[in-house]
Design an enzyme around this catalytic site. Structure first.
Site, short mmCIF file in Angstrom:
data_model
loop_
_atom_site.label_atom_id
_atom_site.label_comp_id
_atom_site.label_asym_id
_atom_site.label_seq_id
_atom_site.Cartn_x
_atom_site.Cartn_y
_atom_site.Cartn_z
N HIS A 172 12.87 -3.47 -0.30
CA HIS A 172 12.45 -3.44 -1.70
C HIS A 172 13.42 -4.31 -2.49
O HIS A 172 14.63 -4.22 -2.30
CB HIS A 172 12.45 -2.01 -2.23
CG HIS A 172 11.96 -1.92 -3.64
ND1 HIS A 172 10.63 -2.08 -3.98
CD2 HIS A 172 12.63 -1.74 -4.81
CE1 HIS A 172 10.51 -1.99 -5.30
NE2 HIS A 172 11.70 -1.79 -5.83
N GLU B 131 17.21 -11.35 0.79
CA GLU B 131 16.30 -10.51 1.60
C GLU B 131 16.14 -11.11 3.00
O GLU B 131 16.10 -10.38 3.99
CB GLU B 131 14.92 -10.41 0.94
CG GLU B 131 14.89 -9.60 -0.35
CD GLU B 131 13.47 -9.44 -0.87
OE1 GLU B 131 12.57 -9.05 -0.11
OE2 GLU B 131 13.24 -9.72 -2.07
N ARG C 8 0.85 -1.19 0.00
CA ARG C 8 0.00 0.00 0.00
C ARG C 8 0.88 1.24 0.00
O ARG C 8 1.94 1.24 0.65
CB ARG C 8 -0.89 0.05 1.27
CG ARG C 8 -1.83 -1.10 1.44
CD ARG C 8 -2.88 -1.21 0.36
NE ARG C 8 -3.69 -0.02 0.20
CZ ARG C 8 -4.49 0.20 -0.84
NH1 ARG C 8 -4.58 -0.69 -1.82
NH2 ARG C 8 -5.20 1.31 -0.91
#
Ligand code: GAR
Length: 228
Positions: A127, A192, A109
């Site tokens: 990201h 990640e 979002r």
């Protein structure tokens, strides 16, 4: 005999004075959240994942969180008329857990400036690209298309610019000539899962310093993973 002795209740923060609260926001799979939860426990951070909050009731990661006995909450964006109203409800749900760190982990979002401001310095994101390259969606396909020979992931403090903000740490992986979007995504995701827990540990330990828009590790630990 017969006297009643009233003992003061034991307070959790007296027993664990340095315990920090981490709130993780997810929208789907939640594999980064899972990596954070596992590393926090196995490395004995002075912190706990106090809650996992999702904007989608069907986010797969909620199942893992519940199994771990972590509090979960759902703030469904579709129930709100505006971004501001959603962000306000989300902020209140987060504040209920008195967070020291709010980690966006695949939380899809766009957040308002007011929300970002409220959690400034505590709000981080991961990201799957080497920011400032390829913010937004389809990062892996764009990296392949551009002919990049390296790709990676970035953990950064959140600002009101989507997928931008002071960089805490990055991990790099090679882009191979036969790579598909899925193959590259999997290679990056593996990194990640190392990078995000490390960055959050630094944050709860107070090992990061923000200076002139940059983030430095006070103990000079390498903020780059995956280099040889
Ligand atoms: C991760 O690759 C994360 O970097 C990315 O979504 C995936 C979530 O996976 N985030 C973004 O693209 C943010 N712009 P997960 O739910 O298994 O952690």
């Amino acid at each position: 005999k017969g006297a009643i002795v009233v003992l003061p209740p034991k307070r959790a923060d007296t027993l664990r004075p340095r315990m920090k609260n981490i709130v993780v926001l997810i929208s789907g799979r939640g594999s980064n959240m899972e990596a954070i939860v596992r590393r926090c426990a196995s490395e004995g951070w002075p912190a706990r994942v106090a809650a996992v909050i999702s904007n989608r009731a069907d986010a797969a990661g909620l199942v893992f969180a519940r199994e771990q006995g972590i509090a979960t909450a759902i703030v469904d964006h579709r129930a709100f008329a505006s971004r501001e109203a959603f962000d306000d409800a989300l902020a209140r749900a987060i504040d209920a857990f008195a967070p020291n760190v709010v980690a966006l982990a695949g939380f899809m979002r766009i957040l308002t400036a007011a929300f970002v401001q409220r959690f400034d310095g505590r709000l981080v994101n991961i990201h799957p690209s080497l920011l400032p390259l390829f913010p937004g969606l389809h990062t892996h396909a764009r990296a392949i298309e551009a002919g990049c020979k390296v790709a990676g992931a970035t953990v950064h403090f959140v600002t009101s610019d989507l997928d931008h903000g002071p960089i805490i740490a990055q991990a790099i992986v090679p882009v191979l000539s036969a790579d598909t979007e899925a193959a590259l995504a999997a290679r990056v995701l593996e990194q990640e899962h190392v990078l995000y827990p490390l960055a959050i540990r630094w944050l709860v330990e107070g090992a990061l310093e923000r200076r002139d828009g940059r983030v430095l590790h006070v103990g000079n630990e390498s903020q780059l993973l995956g280099s040889r």
